[in-house]
Design a protein around this motif. Sequence first.
Motif, PDB file in Angstrom:
ATOM      1  N   LYS A  37       0.851  -1.196   0.000  1.00 23.89           N
ATOM      2  CA  LYS A  37       0.000   0.000   0.000  1.00 23.89           C
ATOM      3  C   LYS A  37       0.890   1.249   0.000  1.00 23.89           C
ATOM      4  N   TYR A  41       5.039   1.700   0.240  1.00 24.08           N
ATOM      5  CA  TYR A  41       5.710   2.498   1.275  1.00 24.08           C
ATOM      6  C   TYR A  41       6.681   3.498   0.617  1.00 24.08           C
ATOM      7  N   TRP A 163      -8.675 -12.905   9.953  1.00 24.22           N
ATOM      8  CA  TRP A 163      -7.435 -12.269  10.380  1.00 24.22           C
ATOM      9  C   TRP A 163      -7.674 -11.188  11.408  1.00 24.22           C
ATOM     10  N   HIS A 165      -5.133  -7.846  13.636  1.00 27.75           N
ATOM     11  CA  HIS A 165      -3.941  -6.996  13.506  1.00 27.75           C
ATOM     12  C   HIS A 165      -3.400  -6.672  14.893  1.00 27.75           C
ATOM     13  N   SER A 206       5.088  -7.014  10.320  1.00 28.23           N
ATOM     14  CA  SER A 206       6.549  -7.222  10.351  1.00 28.23           C
ATOM     15  C   SER A 206       7.053  -7.456  11.766  1.00 28.23           C
ATOM     16  N   THR A 230       3.710  -8.718   5.842  1.00 28.54           N
ATOM     17  CA  THR A 230       4.849  -7.856   6.147  1.00 28.54           C
ATOM     18  C   THR A 230       4.943  -6.703   5.165  1.00 28.54           C
ATOM     19  N   GLY A 231       5.126  -5.520   5.704  1.00 28.64           N
ATOM     20  CA  GLY A 231       5.354  -4.335   4.887  1.00 28.64           C
ATOM     21  C   GLY A 231       6.774  -3.850   5.086  1.00 28.64           C
ATOM     22  N   ILE A 232       7.006  -3.172   6.197  1.00 31.74           N
ATOM     23  CA  ILE A 232       8.276  -2.456   6.382  1.00 31.74           C
ATOM     24  C   ILE A 232       9.487  -3.386   6.250  1.00 31.74           C
TER      25      ILE A 232
END
Length: 379
Positions: A37, A41, A163, A165, A206, A230-232
């Motif tokens: 998204k 980043y 899910w 968060h 992450s 995982t993003g970062i």
Amino acid sequence: MPLHRPVRAEVDLGAIRHNAALLRAHADPAELMAVVKADGYGHGAVPSAQAALDGGATWLGVALVEEGEQLRAAGIRAPILVLSEPPPAAATAMLEADLTPTVYTHRFVQALVAAGRDRGSGPVAVHLKLDTGMRRVGLIEPLWDEVFGYLARSADITVTGIWSHLAVGDEPGNPYTVQQTSLFASGVERARAAGLAPDLVHLANSGGTQLGAGVAGEQAVGVHHDLVRTGIAVYGLEAAPGIRLDGLRPAMSLRSELTLVKPVLAGQQLSYGLRFTAAHDTVIGTVAGGYADGIRRGLTNTGQVWVGGRRVPIVGTVSMDQITIDLGPEATDTAGDDVWLFGGPDETCVTVEEWASWLDTITYEVTCGISARVPRVYR
Ligand SMILES: Cc1ncc(COP(=O)(O)O)c(C=O)c1O
């Protein structure tokens, strides 16, 4: 397009591929969702998504329907989860783009049911989001059993994922993560008992992926489940100070050039507000790039850059398009020399993590904040 200005964000797609492979192996046997998204980043959604898929990610995560549509328009066929509900009017567009909706309200489920019936394409596959303590979006616990039963009976909706968060997944040993993890596990159990049969159960971002949830009593509490989001970490950056799996490589460097070099005498001041006064005769460099590029004003008299093999301070107010740096009295640097704002060829270069600490923020905001006028150049 030719680049007339030297400011650019260089993105190492090999690093993203490598990071995805490392995270996938770490979470094994869980699958890996790369969260891309906010234009990946700031790294560029499409190339980042492709690199993460090449590295072993099997899912992509986006915040907006538009972001999913952008990936589809680029030819990406991997499953894409939209991480929160868009307005109900977007339901048809989501199905047309084959995006997997996250659901947690009756209003949005009704919109999906109507959109699915219009299309005549059978039950709509969704991931149901449970609120286990983040309290931002998700289905609150008192409603779980009623909604599980309702969805299990629905002929129009198939729950293929469940899910939640984590709120403090990046804080080692925080018992709140154990609480969330336990509540989530009980939610999944209750959902199955009510007749739902999700293929994918997922919880970890992450921080959670790298740290795990910890220990509840004698028992290790699992957090990876079937998939990690995982993003970062995919971009090789710390999720919080010190939270980065060994071997992850930062993907983005921010690079510019000296545009002008000139002497400044002891006592002379410079830039807006005259917030820097030279303590001694020195050489000041002007660098292309300013707050309109994401080089935030908070770096005034605080940040450093890497030029000619060393670090030097940003002096004077960061302006919209330029910054000034103190090259020191002995400087031999000249206009056209490379300046690395973060990242670069050497381990002494400035890191995104340092930027984040200078600006009292998080790594995420640094790369997301590199503005659209900075070209992304891919390696
Ligand atoms: C629901 C959800 N899952 C996963 C992520 C990825 O988080 P991180 O970048 O910390 O891995 C995000 C990012 O904010 C998110 O909103």
